[in-house]
Design a protein around this motif. Structure first.
Motif, mmCIF file in Angstrom:
data_model
loop_
_atom_site.group_PDB
_atom_site.id
_atom_site.type_symbol
_atom_site.label_atom_id
_atom_site.label_comp_id
_atom_site.label_asym_id
_atom_site.label_seq_id
_atom_site.Cartn_x
_atom_site.Cartn_y
_atom_site.Cartn_z
ATOM 1 N N GLY A 7 6.452 17.979 -9.450
ATOM 2 C CA GLY A 7 5.921 16.858 -8.690
ATOM 3 C C GLY A 7 4.726 17.264 -7.851
ATOM 4 O O GLY A 7 4.680 18.367 -7.299
ATOM 5 N N ILE A 8 3.739 16.375 -7.772
ATOM 6 C CA ILE A 8 2.590 16.593 -6.895
ATOM 7 C C ILE A 8 2.263 15.277 -6.204
ATOM 8 O O ILE A 8 2.470 14.203 -6.753
ATOM 9 C CB ILE A 8 1.347 17.102 -7.667
ATOM 10 N N ASN A 9 1.774 15.363 -4.970
ATOM 11 C CA ASN A 9 1.231 14.196 -4.280
ATOM 12 C C ASN A 9 -0.228 14.046 -4.690
ATOM 13 O O ASN A 9 -1.047 14.910 -4.409
ATOM 14 C CB ASN A 9 1.334 14.358 -2.769
ATOM 15 N N ALA A 10 -0.540 12.924 -5.381
ATOM 16 C CA ALA A 10 -1.848 12.826 -6.028
ATOM 17 C C ALA A 10 -2.726 11.713 -5.499
ATOM 18 O O ALA A 10 -3.833 11.529 -5.998
ATOM 19 C CB ALA A 10 -1.668 12.656 -7.540
ATOM 20 N N GLY A 11 -2.264 10.915 -4.528
ATOM 21 C CA GLY A 11 -3.161 9.876 -4.049
ATOM 22 C C GLY A 11 -2.467 8.642 -3.535
ATOM 23 O O GLY A 11 -1.361 8.713 -2.995
ATOM 24 N N LYS A 12 -3.118 7.477 -3.742
ATOM 25 C CA LYS A 12 -2.637 6.209 -3.197
ATOM 26 C C LYS A 12 -2.719 5.121 -4.271
ATOM 27 O O LYS A 12 -3.573 5.175 -5.155
ATOM 28 C CB LYS A 12 -3.493 5.783 -1.993
ATOM 29 N N PHE A 17 -4.812 2.257 -8.889
ATOM 30 C CA PHE A 17 -4.889 3.525 -8.169
ATOM 31 C C PHE A 17 -6.045 3.429 -7.183
ATOM 32 O O PHE A 17 -7.212 3.359 -7.595
ATOM 33 C CB PHE A 17 -5.138 4.692 -9.129
ATOM 34 N N LYS A 18 -5.728 3.404 -5.920
ATOM 35 C CA LYS A 18 -6.797 3.331 -4.921
ATOM 36 C C LYS A 18 -7.520 4.674 -4.840
ATOM 37 O O LYS A 18 -8.756 4.734 -4.745
ATOM 38 C CB LYS A 18 -6.222 2.946 -3.556
ATOM 39 N N ARG A 19 -6.738 5.735 -4.852
ATOM 40 C CA ARG A 19 -7.294 7.098 -4.927
ATOM 41 C C ARG A 19 -6.287 7.944 -5.691
ATOM 42 O O ARG A 19 -5.130 8.053 -5.289
ATOM 43 C CB ARG A 19 -7.544 7.683 -3.537
ATOM 44 N N PHE A 20 -6.723 8.510 -6.819
ATOM 45 C CA PHE A 20 -5.785 9.236 -7.658
ATOM 46 C C PHE A 20 -6.530 10.326 -8.423
ATOM 47 O O PHE A 20 -7.320 10.038 -9.330
ATOM 48 C CB PHE A 20 -5.100 8.257 -8.620
ATOM 49 N N ILE A 21 -6.304 11.568 -8.036
ATOM 50 C CA ILE A 21 -6.896 12.717 -8.714
ATOM 51 C C ILE A 21 -5.756 13.608 -9.183
ATOM 52 O O ILE A 21 -4.964 14.097 -8.376
ATOM 53 C CB ILE A 21 -7.844 13.498 -7.781
ATOM 54 N N ASP A 22 -5.666 13.803 -10.511
ATOM 55 C CA ASP A 22 -4.587 14.579 -11.094
ATOM 56 C C ASP A 22 -5.168 15.612 -12.050
ATOM 57 O O ASP A 22 -5.839 15.259 -13.027
ATOM 58 C CB ASP A 22 -3.618 13.640 -11.835
ATOM 59 N N ASP A 23 -4.929 16.862 -11.739
ATOM 60 C CA ASP A 23 -5.370 17.977 -12.593
ATOM 61 C C ASP A 23 -6.875 17.912 -12.858
ATOM 62 O O ASP A 23 -7.344 18.157 -13.971
ATOM 63 C CB ASP A 23 -4.589 17.947 -13.914
ATOM 64 N N GLY A 24 -7.635 17.562 -11.808
ATOM 65 C CA GLY A 24 -9.087 17.506 -11.918
ATOM 66 C C GLY A 24 -9.635 16.213 -12.466
ATOM 67 O O GLY A 24 -10.855 16.010 -12.479
ATOM 68 N N ASN A 43 0.841 -1.196 0.000
ATOM 69 C CA ASN A 43 0.000 0.000 0.000
ATOM 70 C C ASN A 43 0.877 1.248 0.000
ATOM 71 O O ASN A 43 1.689 1.437 0.911
ATOM 72 C CB ASN A 43 -0.918 0.020 1.231
ATOM 73 N N ILE A 44 0.714 2.096 -1.017
ATOM 74 C CA ILE A 44 1.527 3.303 -1.166
ATOM 75 C C ILE A 44 0.634 4.529 -0.991
ATOM 76 O O ILE A 44 -0.452 4.612 -1.582
ATOM 77 C CB ILE A 44 2.190 3.370 -2.558
ATOM 78 N N LYS A 45 1.100 5.483 -0.198
ATOM 79 C CA LYS A 45 0.386 6.749 -0.081
ATOM 80 C C LYS A 45 1.319 7.912 -0.445
ATOM 81 O O LYS A 45 2.528 7.728 -0.560
ATOM 82 C CB LYS A 45 -0.191 6.928 1.324
ATOM 83 N N ASN A 46 0.732 9.088 -0.608
ATOM 84 C CA ASN A 46 1.459 10.272 -1.089
ATOM 85 C C ASN A 46 2.079 10.005 -2.456
ATOM 86 O O ASN A 46 3.223 10.392 -2.731
ATOM 87 C CB ASN A 46 2.546 10.719 -0.101
ATOM 88 N N LEU A 47 1.327 9.284 -3.323
ATOM 89 C CA LEU A 47 1.809 8.953 -4.656
ATOM 90 C C LEU A 47 2.319 10.205 -5.345
ATOM 91 O O LEU A 47 1.612 11.199 -5.475
ATOM 92 C CB LEU A 47 0.683 8.326 -5.483
ATOM 93 N N LEU A 48 3.568 10.151 -5.794
ATOM 94 C CA LEU A 48 4.190 11.303 -6.429
ATOM 95 C C LEU A 48 4.005 11.212 -7.939
ATOM 96 O O LEU A 48 4.377 10.219 -8.567
ATOM 97 C CB LEU A 48 5.681 11.360 -6.088
ATOM 98 N N VAL A 49 3.441 12.243 -8.519
ATOM 99 C CA VAL A 49 3.204 12.307 -9.953
ATOM 100 C C VAL A 49 4.099 13.387 -10.544
ATOM 101 O O VAL A 49 4.121 14.526 -10.069
ATOM 102 C CB VAL A 49 1.730 12.627 -10.260
ATOM 103 N N SER A 50 4.853 13.022 -11.591
ATOM 104 C CA SER A 50 5.667 14.001 -12.313
ATOM 105 C C SER A 50 4.833 14.540 -13.463
ATOM 106 O O SER A 50 4.599 13.847 -14.449
ATOM 107 C CB SER A 50 6.949 13.349 -12.834
ATOM 108 N N ARG A 51 4.361 15.767 -13.342
ATOM 109 C CA ARG A 51 3.527 16.381 -14.375
ATOM 110 C C ARG A 51 4.412 17.187 -15.313
ATOM 111 O O ARG A 51 5.159 18.070 -14.891
ATOM 112 C CB ARG A 51 2.465 17.268 -13.741
#
Length: 765
Positions: A595-600, A635-642, A578-586
């Motif tokens: 980088g943004i923290n986008a979910g789990k 992606f358990k919870r993942f919201i990126d740029d809306g 289980n990973i949290k604070n998923l880092l997304v390179s936009r």
């Protein structure tokens, strides 16, 4: 009478002298071919059949000279003659068909694999030799849970249990060590593919969060063991191989070993035109290792590796080019003749000291450097990195409530300085054949990155069959950024400091022996992955101090063991990560990411590794292997740029990977293997509207070994890869964005059918 007395006296002198010689006290230590201690070895006097057993640390004592055999499960028997009153070092070679009995050192406390509480795989020298000695991917991809994507020999991404799949370029979120020297830089990026495969004797791979052992390893650890020198042996090995796409490789491997000192040097020169345009590759490597058993208590090892590389970069291409012209390079990379030109070196010195039978110290000092120049279509990058560090630990054991407890306590310190500049690339202002031309400076940065780990681990035998393992790691990571570019009204000073809070990572595991040869294991472990400074920079140049490192918990249960008189070896595990604070390179420009923290994310998986020995005769041996990875990563919870991608498949990871292979060896010297691999479809975009196709690869290698005389051995071989000409993407760039109206470039084409052949000469002095 006088003569009789003289005769008796002479007889007594000779007899006592003989007894003194024949009853010399012989001492020594038993290690494996990687200089790790091997304990509890059965030692048999060939003449009178008396036996003794070595101590747990590998030390032994014999009362008579003569021939002795050394036997232990997991290792080949060795027979040696002892005729001198000196301290001997005895090296045992790993038996590839009994790996569960082998002592591993990827954990801090050496132990047999079957007693480990974590999921560990060994890639042996035999596994490495199954294919050519140029490409890491076919070797690593046979390990369940590990997947290496390859865009070119110098363009790779390694993931373990899906961790690192979202890294745009290269490998991150796992750690790698070359013996005790970190191959992971201060930003968590790892490169192993530059090293010479022929200089590596084995890989030990820990899968899952392993931070209690090595620090920031969210996905796991890849531990490379260099080829150590063989003692009491001097040899020279030379190999020349050629292959498709202009492949040429020369290799020299020199070993010299005395009773207590060993030296090994490996040199390689590899060249290839590559399958694609702008795909030339040139690399030279030199690796030196030495082992010195200074006394019964002191051991010293030295390791140095130097790599000189120039590799052109074809980059990724769009779908139309991938399907209709896979040999093509990306247009801008071809026009600019983009390439990577680098020099890299690592140096390490390790000292082991045995204070007493139950207390040992191991200390390593290391340094490394990298100097690189990389022209790219959007700019030219110059890099310089210099690192120093140290790693030290105490290992001991004692009895607690009549049960044995092994423990280790230590720390690791690492500091590197990374300087990088970017310049304009003026290639468009010159004829196409000119390639890249350096222009004005665009940026100038200096990063100072350091971390320390303090760790402790213990293994406690709760009973004869049950072992409890506990581990704890404390990590502190710091970055300092200096912006040395001339500040104007158009840009701002991006200098700043970024410091993590202390991260505490625990680990708990249990191993239970169902029988002598089968064990169950389970563990719960915590891991984390550091941010890079580039990910923390905002578009306005400021550092985003609100970002958090990715952290995760790994829950696992598995079994390993052997059956049918060691003919069948099985390792299997079920896990949830289980990973949290998923880092997304936009991506906000062609060369800029934030980088943004986008979910789990949640990673469910099944891993299976099976080896079976069908025939084991002097005239013929046939073995087979099977490995399987079932990946259910979402992606358990993942919201990126809306956009809400919750519930979607994790990008860049195949749904499943299946490997099967057969190896054979004959008394006539003819040997070979055939390997089949199936890779399931992979999501290319977070929205899951685009997937790669499934693909199947079949490779084979055959050869013939013959002794030309008592000292010289000849080995000739031929290999074919991708026999059935499968068209596939060997690497993908997830969520690619097209710029200037161009189509997104998602695909790195894999090589079509290709061959390699070579000749190897081995001479023993």
């Amino acid at each position: 009478m006088y003569r009789i007395k003289i005769f008796i006296l002479t007889f007594l002198i000779i007899n006592n002298t003989y007894l003194a010689v024949s009853q010399v006290s012989i001492t020594g230590k038993i290690v494996d071919d990687n200089a790790l201690p091997v304990g509890l070895v059965k030692i048999t006097n060939i003449k009178d059949k008396t036996t003794v057993v070595s101590d747990i640390d590998g030390t032994f004592k014999l009362d008579n000279i003569g021939f002795y055999s050394f036997e232990k499960e997991g290792y080949y028997e060795k027979i040696l003659e002892f005729n001198k009153d000196i301290f001997y070092i005895v090296q045992l070679n790993i038996n590839h068909s009994q790996l569960n009995e082998v002592v591993i050192n990827a954990n801090q406390i050496p132990k047999k694999i079957k007693n480990s509480t974590t999921s560990i795989n060994i890639i042996t020298s035999k596994d490495i030799l199954r294919s050519n000695n140029t490409d890491f991917a076919p070797i690593l991809n046979r390990v369940p849970g590990v997947f290496m994507q390859t865009g070119a020999l110098n363009t790779n991404r390694i993931t373990i249990r899906g961790i690192g799949s979202r890294t745009p370029f290269g490998t991150s979120k796992i750690r790698a060590y070359f013996k005790d020297i970190p191959l992971t830089n201060g930003s968590g990026e790892t490169t192993i593919e530059d090293f010479e495969l022929a200089s590596i004797s084995r890989f030990e791979i820990i899968k899952g969060a392993a931070s209690s052992i090595y620090g920031a390893g969210l996905g796991g650890i890849i531990h490379l063991t260099p080829q150590n020198a063989y003692l009491n042996n001097s040899s020279f090995n030379s190999e020349l191989s050629v292959g498709s796409f202009g492949l040429q490789k020369g290799l020299l491997n020199i070993n010299h070993g005395t009773t207590n000192n060993g030296f090994r040097a490996v040199y390689s020169n590899t060249q290839s035109d590559g399958f694609r345009e702008n795909n030339e590759y040139k690399r030279q490597t030199f690796t030196l290792s030495s082992n010195h058993f200074l006394s019964k208590k002191d051991e010293l090892t030295f390791l140095a590796s130097y790599v000189q590389l120039k590799a052109f970069i074809p980059s990724s291409i769009n779908e139309n080019a991938f399907l209709n012209n896979p040999k093509s390079a990306a247009f801008s990379w071809k026009q600019s003749r983009g390439f990577e030109d680098s020099n890299r070196g690592i140096f390490g010195l390790s000292w082991n000291y045995q204070y007493q039978s139950n207390l040992k110290q191991s200390t390593s000092l290391f340094t490394s450097f990298r100097d690189a120049y990389e022209p790219r279509p959007f700019n030219i990058l110059k890099e310089k990195t210099f690192a120093v560090g140290a790693r030290s630990r105490l290992l001991g054991n004692f009895e607690l409530f009549s049960n044995n407890m092994d423990w280790t306590l230590g720390g690791e310190f690492f500091n590197d300085t990374y300087k990088y500049q970017t310049f304009e690339n003026l290639y468009e202002d010159f004829p196409p054949e000119t390639g890249s031309v350096q222009g004005n400076e665009l940026s100038n940065f200096k990063e100072k990155r350091n971390y320390y780990n303090i760790f402790a681990e213990l293994n406690y035998a709760l009973s004869e069959k049950t072992t409890l393992s506990l581990g704890l790691n404390l990590n502190q990571t710091n970055y300092i950024l200096e912006d040395n570019f001339l500040v104007t009204s158009l840009n701002s000073d991006q200098s700043g400091r970024f410091r993590y809070k202390n991260i505490l990572s625990p680990n708990i595991g249990v191993s239970y022996l169902i029988s002598k040869s089968i064990s169950l294991f389970s563990n719960i472990s915590h891991g984390f992955s550091p941010l890079s400074l580039q990910e923390t920079l905002l578009p306005d140049g400021q550092i985003n101090t609100n970002l958090k490192p990715e952290t995760g918990w790994n829950f696992e249960i598995g079994t390993r063991g052997s059956m049918l008189n060691n003919k069948l070896q099985i390792n299997t595990s079920l896990y949830q990560l289980n990973i949290k604070n998923l880092l997304v390179s936009r991506r906000i420009s062609e060369d800029q990411y934030i980088g943004i923290n986008a979910g789990k994310t949640q990673h469910h998986g099944l891993e299976l590794d099976v080896n079976y020995e069908w025939i084991s005769k002097e005239a013929l041996s046939i073995t087979s292997f099977l490995s399987y990875s079932l990946n259910n990563f979402t992606f358990k919870r993942f919201i990126d740029d809306g956009n809400d991608y919750s519930g979607n498949d994790l990008t860049g990871v195949p749904s499943n990977i299946f490997n099967f292979g057969i190896d054979f060896d004959t008394a006539l010297g003819i040997y070979g293997n055939i390997n089949y691999q199936h890779v399931g479809k992979m999501p290319i975009t977070d929205s899951n509207n685009l997937y790669t196709n499934r693909y199947n690869l079949t490779n084979l290698k055959i050869g013939h070994v013959t002794n030309l005389n008592k000292k010289l051995k000849l080995n000739i071989f031929l290999g074919l890869n991708n026999i059935f000409e499968e068209q596939y993407a060997s690497q993908i760039l997830i969520n690619a964005t097209g710029f200037g109206g161009s189509a997104p470039r998602y695909y790195y084409p894999g090589n079509p059918i290709n061959y390699f052949t070579g000749i190897n000469l081995d001479y023993k002095f």
